[in-house]
Design a protein around this motif. Sequence first.
Motif, PDB file in Angstrom:
ATOM      1  N   ALA A  29       0.805  -1.211   0.000  1.00  0.00           N
ATOM      2  CA  ALA A  29       0.000   0.000   0.000  1.00  0.00           C
ATOM      3  C   ALA A  29       0.841   1.265   0.000  1.00  0.00           C
ATOM      4  O   ALA A  29       0.328   2.348  -0.258  1.00  0.00           O
ATOM      5  CB  ALA A  29      -0.933  -0.004   1.224  1.00  0.00           C
ATOM      6  N   SER A  30       2.114   1.144   0.267  1.00  0.00           N
ATOM      7  CA  SER A  30       3.023   2.294   0.307  1.00  0.00           C
ATOM      8  C   SER A  30       3.769   2.406  -1.019  1.00  0.00           C
ATOM      9  O   SER A  30       3.624   1.563  -1.901  1.00  0.00           O
ATOM     10  CB  SER A  30       4.029   2.095   1.445  1.00  0.00           C
ATOM     11  N   PHE A 274      -8.737   1.617   3.165  1.00  0.00           N
ATOM     12  CA  PHE A 274      -8.871   0.979   1.859  1.00  0.00           C
ATOM     13  C   PHE A 274      -9.590   1.910   0.869  1.00  0.00           C
ATOM     14  O   PHE A 274      -9.255   1.947  -0.316  1.00  0.00           O
ATOM     15  CB  PHE A 274      -9.631  -0.332   1.976  1.00  0.00           C
ATOM     16  N   ARG A 276      -9.497   5.180   0.983  1.00  0.00           N
ATOM     17  CA  ARG A 276      -8.521   6.221   0.650  1.00  0.00           C
ATOM     18  C   ARG A 276      -7.496   5.715  -0.365  1.00  0.00           C
ATOM     19  O   ARG A 276      -7.088   6.454  -1.265  1.00  0.00           O
ATOM     20  CB  ARG A 276      -7.819   6.699   1.928  1.00  0.00           C
ATOM     21  N   LEU A 277      -7.087   4.468  -0.232  1.00  0.00           N
ATOM     22  CA  LEU A 277      -6.138   3.909  -1.193  1.00  0.00           C
ATOM     23  C   LEU A 277      -6.716   3.907  -2.607  1.00  0.00           C
ATOM     24  O   LEU A 277      -5.991   4.090  -3.589  1.00  0.00           O
ATOM     25  CB  LEU A 277      -5.746   2.486  -0.785  1.00  0.00           C
ATOM     26  N   SER A 278      -8.013   3.719  -2.731  1.00  0.00           N
ATOM     27  CA  SER A 278      -8.643   3.767  -4.044  1.00  0.00           C
ATOM     28  C   SER A 278      -8.830   5.210  -4.515  1.00  0.00           C
ATOM     29  O   SER A 278      -8.366   5.593  -5.584  1.00  0.00           O
ATOM     30  CB  SER A 278      -9.998   3.057  -4.014  1.00  0.00           C
ATOM     31  N   PHE A 281      -5.046   7.325  -3.848  1.00  0.00           N
ATOM     32  CA  PHE A 281      -3.817   6.761  -4.391  1.00  0.00           C
ATOM     33  C   PHE A 281      -4.027   5.939  -5.666  1.00  0.00           C
ATOM     34  O   PHE A 281      -3.072   5.409  -6.227  1.00  0.00           O
ATOM     35  CB  PHE A 281      -3.128   5.895  -3.337  1.00  0.00           C
ATOM     36  N   LYS A 283      -5.615   2.960  -6.141  1.00  0.00           N
ATOM     37  CA  LYS A 283      -5.383   1.528  -5.965  1.00  0.00           C
ATOM     38  C   LYS A 283      -6.714   0.828  -5.676  1.00  0.00           C
ATOM     39  O   LYS A 283      -7.042   0.509  -4.531  1.00  0.00           O
ATOM     40  CB  LYS A 283      -4.391   1.281  -4.826  1.00  0.00           C
ATOM     41  N   TYR A 286      -7.985  -2.750  -3.427  1.00  0.00           N
ATOM     42  CA  TYR A 286      -8.336  -2.891  -2.017  1.00  0.00           C
ATOM     43  C   TYR A 286      -9.850  -2.878  -1.786  1.00  0.00           C
ATOM     44  O   TYR A 286     -10.319  -3.335  -0.739  1.00  0.00           O
ATOM     45  CB  TYR A 286      -7.670  -1.782  -1.198  1.00  0.00           C
TER      46      TYR A 286
END
Length: 336
Positions: A29-30, A274, A276-278, A281, A283, A286
């Motif tokens: 995730a990083s 998760f 926020r990652l989508s 970022f 992604k 997730y």
Amino acid sequence: MTARAGLAADFLARSGWGTARRQFLAGDASPRRYDRLTLGDTTAVLMDAPPDRGEDVRPFVVMARHLRALGLSAPEILAEDAGNGFLLLEDLGDDLFARALARDPGREQALYTAAVEVLATLQAAPPPVGLPDHSPAFMAEAAALSLTWYARAVTGQPQDPAPLQRAMAQAMAAHCTARPVLVLRDYHAENLLWLPGRAGLARVGLLDFQMGSMGQPEYDLISLLQDARRDVSPALAAPLIAHFAQITGADPERTATACAVLGAQRALRILGGFTRLSLHFGKPGYVRLIPRVWAHLQADLAHPALAGVRAAARLPEPTPEALQRITDLCGTVPTL
């Protein structure tokens, strides 16, 4: 060749691995990435953690050396360039718990029991100095990510996180009162390796521990047993929670309650994380994990100790339509 690729090549050349064959191994995730290096019959792993993207390899180095000093199987640091964000690591192989158990589900109890016993050994030792302390207030703020990211994405409306933060802080202050210990924070089946050629607890290989901090003893335990990526049945989880209480000398009822509270906090944080990652970022992979996290949250919120949190955590269910909305918004939110 990019400037960063050139820095990596220089680091490998200085470390004696300049002619090694490189193959992508993993990302997460990083912004970090990992490459496997092969030089003759020998392998190693290159960690690439760009400082200009907020990465710092020094906490990983400190934690790896601490874990190894306890006789646990963290990767040996073979070479380092902290300034440029590169580490050369011992290669512990590919036999992640998740892969090992996909091949042979019958080993689940043995592997998870070993992982629980590693936690007891880890927590009994004095931790490294200077670790951040994850207080109830800090944990409550993290839980509110479920509102500020997940619920907002699904409903399209701003959310007030204050009631949930208060309820979570109160639940933690009442039920998560053990002496703080070292927690690794991402302790689950895709960060643990099975190393059957080693003895005792060294058979459990440890990865992704650079975010180690001071927290409650049950946090890593519930991270293991309420895994966002892999189902662990209650029939296995409940005896392992009792086993953890027994080998650490904790009260079983208090341990089970703390697991419910910390499990709810973690699930709430992950729902927001998760999402926020989508959205932020880009992604979207997730998003497919959200229903499992939601199921963990519902199980935890059923505990009487979480009545206040249950009332405050008014979140929309992750229906297929809700998940599609989060996916459709992928990469469109530069900031909240």
